[in-house]
Design a protein around this motif. Structure first.
Motif, mmCIF file in Angstrom:
data_model
loop_
_atom_site.group_PDB
_atom_site.id
_atom_site.type_symbol
_atom_site.label_atom_id
_atom_site.label_comp_id
_atom_site.label_asym_id
_atom_site.label_seq_id
_atom_site.Cartn_x
_atom_site.Cartn_y
_atom_site.Cartn_z
ATOM 1 N N TYR A 246 17.587 56.106 -3.662
ATOM 2 C CA TYR A 246 16.972 55.571 -2.448
ATOM 3 C C TYR A 246 15.741 54.736 -2.814
ATOM 4 C CZ TYR A 246 20.140 58.772 -0.156
ATOM 5 O OH TYR A 246 21.277 59.419 0.265
ATOM 6 N N ALA A 247 16.005 53.517 -3.299
ATOM 7 C CA ALA A 247 14.957 52.573 -3.684
ATOM 8 C C ALA A 247 15.123 51.306 -2.851
ATOM 9 C CB ALA A 247 15.036 52.249 -5.172
ATOM 10 N N LYS A 248 14.086 50.956 -2.063
ATOM 11 C CA LYS A 248 14.168 49.795 -1.174
ATOM 12 C C LYS A 248 13.769 48.516 -1.922
ATOM 13 C CE LYS A 248 13.237 52.239 3.168
ATOM 14 N NZ LYS A 248 12.352 52.317 4.349
ATOM 15 N N ASN A 249 14.438 47.425 -1.537
ATOM 16 C CA ASN A 249 14.099 46.085 -2.031
ATOM 17 C C ASN A 249 14.040 46.046 -3.557
ATOM 18 O OD1 ASN A 249 13.828 45.284 0.678
ATOM 19 N ND2 ASN A 249 11.669 45.862 0.705
ATOM 20 N N SER A 250 15.081 46.534 -4.204
ATOM 21 C CA SER A 250 15.152 46.503 -5.665
ATOM 22 C C SER A 250 15.375 45.072 -6.149
ATOM 23 C CB SER A 250 16.274 47.412 -6.160
ATOM 24 O OG SER A 250 17.495 47.074 -5.538
ATOM 25 N N ILE A 251 14.871 44.776 -7.336
ATOM 26 C CA ILE A 251 14.940 43.421 -7.896
ATOM 27 C C ILE A 251 16.110 43.356 -8.872
ATOM 28 C CG2 ILE A 251 13.673 41.653 -9.174
ATOM 29 C CD1 ILE A 251 11.096 42.995 -8.225
ATOM 30 N N PRO A 252 17.168 42.609 -8.553
ATOM 31 C CA PRO A 252 18.366 42.588 -9.419
ATOM 32 C C PRO A 252 18.088 42.086 -10.830
ATOM 33 C CG PRO A 252 18.851 41.655 -7.255
ATOM 34 C CD PRO A 252 17.366 41.826 -7.331
ATOM 35 N N GLU A 253 17.191 41.090 -10.980
ATOM 36 C CA GLU A 253 16.938 40.517 -12.300
ATOM 37 C C GLU A 253 16.261 41.511 -13.248
ATOM 38 O OE1 GLU A 253 17.361 37.421 -9.275
ATOM 39 O OE2 GLU A 253 16.021 39.157 -9.461
ATOM 40 N N LEU A 254 15.554 42.508 -12.714
ATOM 41 C CA LEU A 254 14.807 43.448 -13.544
ATOM 42 C C LEU A 254 15.398 44.852 -13.544
ATOM 43 C CD1 LEU A 254 11.181 42.389 -12.514
ATOM 44 C CD2 LEU A 254 12.516 41.591 -14.473
ATOM 45 N N SER A 255 16.472 45.067 -12.794
ATOM 46 C CA SER A 255 17.075 46.397 -12.682
ATOM 47 C C SER A 255 18.426 46.413 -13.395
ATOM 48 C CB SER A 255 17.255 46.784 -11.212
ATOM 49 O OG SER A 255 16.020 46.749 -10.524
#
Length: 341
Positions: A246-255
């Motif tokens: 449950y992590a909001k607004n995750s950053i695809p380039e860094l995850s």
């Protein structure tokens, strides 16, 4: 003469000659039981109590129904076609043969030293829209008040599970009772990972006294990316295990999620400057090449393809307790010999 209505959720008796179109209030759907919640598929109301479930009023109007629903079809059982000898004794019952499903061959657990591969990443449209809105808000000038060194009266403690507030310098002398772990919600149960006192009532969960002692934390330190605990849950089907972070607004380039057949390495950057890391030694074996990382606006779903269709007892393996080393045993025996001398 009154007859019984067989509509779900009704159960009343009615006169067939006086049966208008809105005489019955019933549920056209089917009962749904999931994660300790009970309800009907046709309406959204859910409850944990079975008596409350039975008393849920119908959501659809219609005429009463006097026709009894058909009973479920029983599976056919094939009898053996073998004929017995004429001279032999005849059995008093009909012999039947039921074939059990063929057992699945268990695969050997691969080594944890296998090379890691990156799981395929899928980004939803909702996350892309949320990230675009955040970029637009960052470009607009935003006036923020500079935080002073003074702590405001009424500031709540940032330690998990602590409900105390700052009332002055005397609050710093109090002992803080808090939970060092993270909250976990799984299959209707709620508990902290550090003490695992499970309960199904949310208010009871919030009122659980902390299992650790320390000082109050009135202000969190801002040091770039914050490594924070993140709530996650898991469930399984016959072919997949799904881990929900449950992590909001995750950053695809860094995850990303790296993994092999038995280990996962989860690394997520979300909410701008928050960082979540988790290494999981899996209970079962997966096929990393067919597993995916689905990123959405409010959560991330890591879908793991099972290498064999078996039910997992838990998500991760418990930590292995190593036996005492031989050197320590020798030291103990030598010290005992010296005492005897």
């Amino acid at each position: 003469m009154s007859v019984l209505c067989y509509n779900k959720g009704c159960g009343e008796r009615f006169d067939p000659e006086n049966n208008p179109d809105d005489a019955c209030t019933y549920h056209p759907g089917v009962p749904v039981f999931h994660d300790a919640l009970k309800g009907w598929s046709c309406c959204k109301r859910r409850t944990t109590d079975f008596s409350d479930f039975l008393s849920i009023a119908g959501c659809t109007k219609g005429p009463h129904n006097k026709e009894k629903p058909p009973e479920p079809i029983k599976p056919e059982v094939k009898s053996s076609g073998e004929k017995r000898d004429v001279d032999g004794p005849k059995p008093k019952y009909n012999e039947t043969i039921i074939q059990a499903p063929k057992p699945v061959e268990c695969i050997q657990r691969p080594s944890s030293d296998e090379p890691m591969s990156r799981l395929q990443q899928k980004v939803s449209a909702s996350l892309q829209q949320a990230l675009e809105k955040l970029k637009l808000s960052e470009n607009t000038p935003d006036k923020k008040d500079e935080e002073g060194d003074d702590i405001k009266i009424g500031t709540s403690c940032k330690n998990g599970g602590c409900t105390k507030t700052f009332n002055g310098p005397e609050s710093d002398e109090e002992v803080c009772s808090f939970h060092a772990g993270v909250p976990i919600f799984h299959e209707g149960m709620k508990y902290w990972s550090c003490c695992k006192r499970k309960t199904s009532d949310f208010n009871t969960f919030l009122s659980q006294e902390g299992c650790s002692k320390g000082k109050h934390l009135w202000r969190k330190k801002d040091t770039g990316k914050k490594v924070v605990p993140c709530r996650f849950d898991w469930h399984q089907t016959g072919s997949h295990v799904t881990i929900t972070v449950y992590a909001k607004n995750s950053i695809p380039e860094l995850s990303y999620v790296d993994g092999n057949s038995t280990i996962l390495d989860v690394h997520i950057i979300f909410d701008g400057d928050k960082e979540f890391e988790q290494k999981i030694i899996l209970w079962g074996v997966i096929d990393a090449s067919k597993s995916t990382m689905n990123m959405m606006a409010a959560k991330i779903e890591i879908m793991l393809k099972k290498a064999e269709p078996v039910s997992w007892g838990r998500l991760d393996l418990p930590p292995v307790t190593s036996p005492p080393k031989e050197k320590e045993k020798k030291k103990e025996s030598d010290s005992e010999d010296e005492d005897d001398d």
